[in-house]
Write an enzyme that holds these catalytic residues in place. Structure first.
Site, PDB file in Angstrom:
ATOM      1  CD  GLU A 179       6.157  -4.974 -12.557  1.00 17.66           C
ATOM      2  OE1 GLU A 179       5.491  -5.465 -11.760  1.00 17.66           O
ATOM      3  OE2 GLU A 179       7.504  -5.041 -12.762  1.00 17.66           O
TER       4      GLU A 179
ATOM      5  CG  ASP B  49       8.976  -6.301  -4.024  1.00 20.99           C
ATOM      6  OD1 ASP B  49       9.081  -6.018  -5.045  1.00 20.99           O
ATOM      7  OD2 ASP B  49       8.007  -6.457  -3.091  1.00 20.99           O
TER       8      ASP B  49
ATOM      9  CD  GLU C  32      11.773  -4.395  -8.182  1.00 17.54           C
ATOM     10  OE1 GLU C  32      13.028  -4.186  -8.607  1.00 17.54           O
ATOM     11  OE2 GLU C  32      11.127  -5.202  -8.521  1.00 17.54           O
TER      12      GLU C  32
HETATM   13  C1  GLC Z   1       3.286  -3.369  -4.068  1.00 24.70           C
HETATM   14  C2  GLC Z   1       1.863  -3.502  -3.385  1.00 24.70           C
HETATM   15  C3  GLC Z   1       2.232  -4.360  -2.072  1.00 24.70           C
HETATM   16  C4  GLC Z   1       2.814  -5.568  -2.248  1.00 24.70           C
HETATM   17  C5  GLC Z   1       4.201  -5.272  -3.171  1.00 24.70           C
HETATM   18  C6  GLC Z   1       4.618  -6.401  -3.546  1.00 24.70           C
HETATM   19  O1  GLC Z   1       4.005  -2.599  -3.507  1.00 24.70           O
HETATM   20  O2  GLC Z   1       1.388  -2.296  -3.159  1.00 24.70           O
HETATM   21  O3  GLC Z   1       0.821  -4.638  -1.465  1.00 24.70           O
HETATM   22  O4  GLC Z   1       3.104  -5.989  -0.916  1.00 24.70           O
HETATM   23  O5  GLC Z   1       3.725  -4.689  -4.319  1.00 24.70           O
HETATM   24  O6  GLC Z   1       5.946  -6.408  -4.360  1.00 24.70           O
END
Ligand code: GLC
Length: 495
Positions: free
Chosen positions: A312, A470, A281
């Site tokens: 990105e 995510d 990711e």
């Molecule tokens: C990155 C950031 C983190 C956040 C995450 C969300 O990892 O460092 O703070 O929670 O992105 O995707």
């Protein structure tokens, strides 16, 4: 595109995936978790902060486009840039000054699990995967409390030289500090005014100030690496956090050492289960040397799957030498989706991937190699499933189980997404990537790749935007790996 039909497809896909998830034996998730201190900006917060500076100074700093936060004006400059464009960005800071300054002048609303590995492992455990093994090299006692309390979530721990799996609260390392990031969330239509310039924020998004304390190392303890077989059986691995690698460390090591060790971990995982799928990711990586090394040395040839957003893609294309394409992705005009599609295809080829999954506001595209073992309909189900998850995450800020995820089904599909896809349809049909009917199903057939595209659900007033990407990538990837597993099991049954 027929919205009603796509709503129906979302429902079917959700329940199809729900049935498949139990086939997956386990998922490994590493490396980054942190505590996110989340602040939602109101207009008064913003004008108060702007009032602390000479407005011309902020505007001048914007011109220099700071790539790290060294002082509060760097912070203000990057905040206004992010708000002006409505684009998420993550900017590193290497000392605790800005943390103290933000605590004093702004404060935060609440703290949450942060970091892709933290967010992904919590989600997958909540969706009741049989086993999720998370590994965070800097798991502090406080950080461990942010993991969900489920019996399927494990973290490796070395005891008397032997690796065993424990739940995170029993696996932390004593005397380790916690990594805290600031998440500055802002909403669409927020009015911003600085030095005579006024604008409205174009969309909900956030700026992240990511702390990079000196002790932070993206690494795996020797014993865990050597006894990596103890985390198996696992069918997939979701890796992230490589953006935390720094060019040079005080102990004389460099990014190359960390990149090489990261690759060894990937290769070892694959040697322990040759059918294991690896997903990386991506996130915002300010340093171009690190960004290029992650893409060309870690991702290329070693991993199968890449998840990323449109900014990105543009950044990745840029360091890979595709400046023109990168520029057109970022410009996002009428031909926005076309450039995103072309950019994603380019990444699939340049990085020798099996799939590239792009999530954008209103639609997702997934580019696939021609000989992928699953059908386009199956891939479409995975994307639709994660569109529902993303909607639930946006409404609730968190998904605790399948029932909470189901709430996402009630969110309508974005009409903006559908409209954007209508423009893209003309390109696709004109280039003979598909017929009109195939496009209505979301299927594209390129000369050397296939692709799936779907319109997605969008929540009007999200609780927070952080972590939604995510959730999308984790839901899709877990769904895919479990489908591969399900098919393998069914095919091996005696007839
Ligand atoms: C990155 C950031 C983190 C956040 C995450 C969300 O990892 O460092 O703070 O929670 O992105 O995707």
């Amino acid at each position: 595109m027929d919205i009603h039909e796509w709503e129906q497809r979302h429902i079917e896909a959700f329940y199809n995936v729900k049935e498949t998830i139990p086939y997956l034996d386990g998922m490994f998730v590493a490396y980054n978790s942190n505590i996110d201190a989340i602040k939602h900006f109101a207009e008064a917060d913003l004008s108060k902060l702007i009032g602390l500076f000479k407005e011309t100074e902020i505007m001048e700093r914007i011109e220099t486009y700071p790539r790290e936060i060294k002082d509060p004006i760097d912070f203000m400059a990057r905040l206004l840039i992010s708000m002006r464009e409505g684009k998420a960005a993550e900017i590193p800071t290497y000392n605790s000054d800005i943390h103290e300054w933000l605590k004093e002048h702004l404060g935060f609303d609440y703290a949450h699990m942060g970091g892709q590995a933290g967010i992904i492992s919590n989600l997958l455990s909540s969706l009741r995967l049989k086993k999720v093994v998370v590994y965070v090299p800097w798991l502090s006692q406080e950080q461990a409390k942010y993991f969900v309390d489920t019996d399927n979530l494990w973290h490796p721990k070395v005891e008397n030289g032997k690796v065993c799996l424990k739940h995170p609260p029993e696996a932390f390392k004593p005397k380790i500090e916690s990594k805290v990031n600031w998440i500055l969330e802002y909403s669409k239509n927020l009015n911003v005014s600085c030095d005579g310039k006024n604008f409205k924020v174009p969309r909900d998004n956030r700026l992240i100030i990511s702390s990079h304390p000196k002790w932070l190392r993206l690494d795996m303890e020797r014993e865990i690496y050597e006894q990596l077989n103890s985390i198996f059986p696992i069918d997939g691995a979701m890796l992230s956090g490589y953006q935390l690698i720094t060019e040079k460390y005080e102990d004389g090591s460099t990014y190359q050492d960390h990149v090489a060790r990261s690759v060894q971990v990937i290769e070892k995982l694959k040697s322990l289960n040759p059918e294991l799928r690896i997903h990386v990711e991506l996130t915002s990586i300010q340093n171009r040397v690190i960004r290029k090394a992650i893409l060309t040395e870690i991702v290329a040839k070693h991993v199968h799957s890449l998840g990323l957003d449109t900014v990105e893609i543009a950044n990745a294309l840029n360091v890979l030498g595709h400046e023109e394409l990168s520029y057109s992705v970022i410009m996002k005009e009428e031909y926005g989706i076309t450039s995103i599609y072309q950019g994603a295809v380019q990444l699939l080829k340049d990085l020798s991937l099996e799939r590239v999954h792009v999530h954008s506001l209103g639609f997702y595209i997934c580019i696939l190699v021609k000989d992928h073992p699953l059908t386009l309909k199956e891939h479409r189900d995975f994307l639709l499933f994660s569109s529902t998850l993303a909607a639930a995450q946006a409404i609730r800020g968190n998904i605790g189980n399948f029932m909470e995820a189901e709430v996402g089904l009630e969110v309508p599909i974005s009409s903006d997404g559908i409209e954007g896809l209508e423009n893209f349809k003309i390109y696709c049909v004109g280039r003979k990537l598909c017929t009109l009917e195939e496009f209505e199903s979301g299927y594209l057939y390129g000369p050397d790749h296939d692709a799936v595209i779907i319109p997605t659900k969008i929540v009007n007033k999200p609780k927070a935007t952080v972590g939604i990407g995510d959730v999308i990538s984790a839901g899709t990837f877990a769904a895919m790996v479990s489908k591969i597993k399900q098919k393998k099991i069914i095919n091996s049954l005696p007839v």
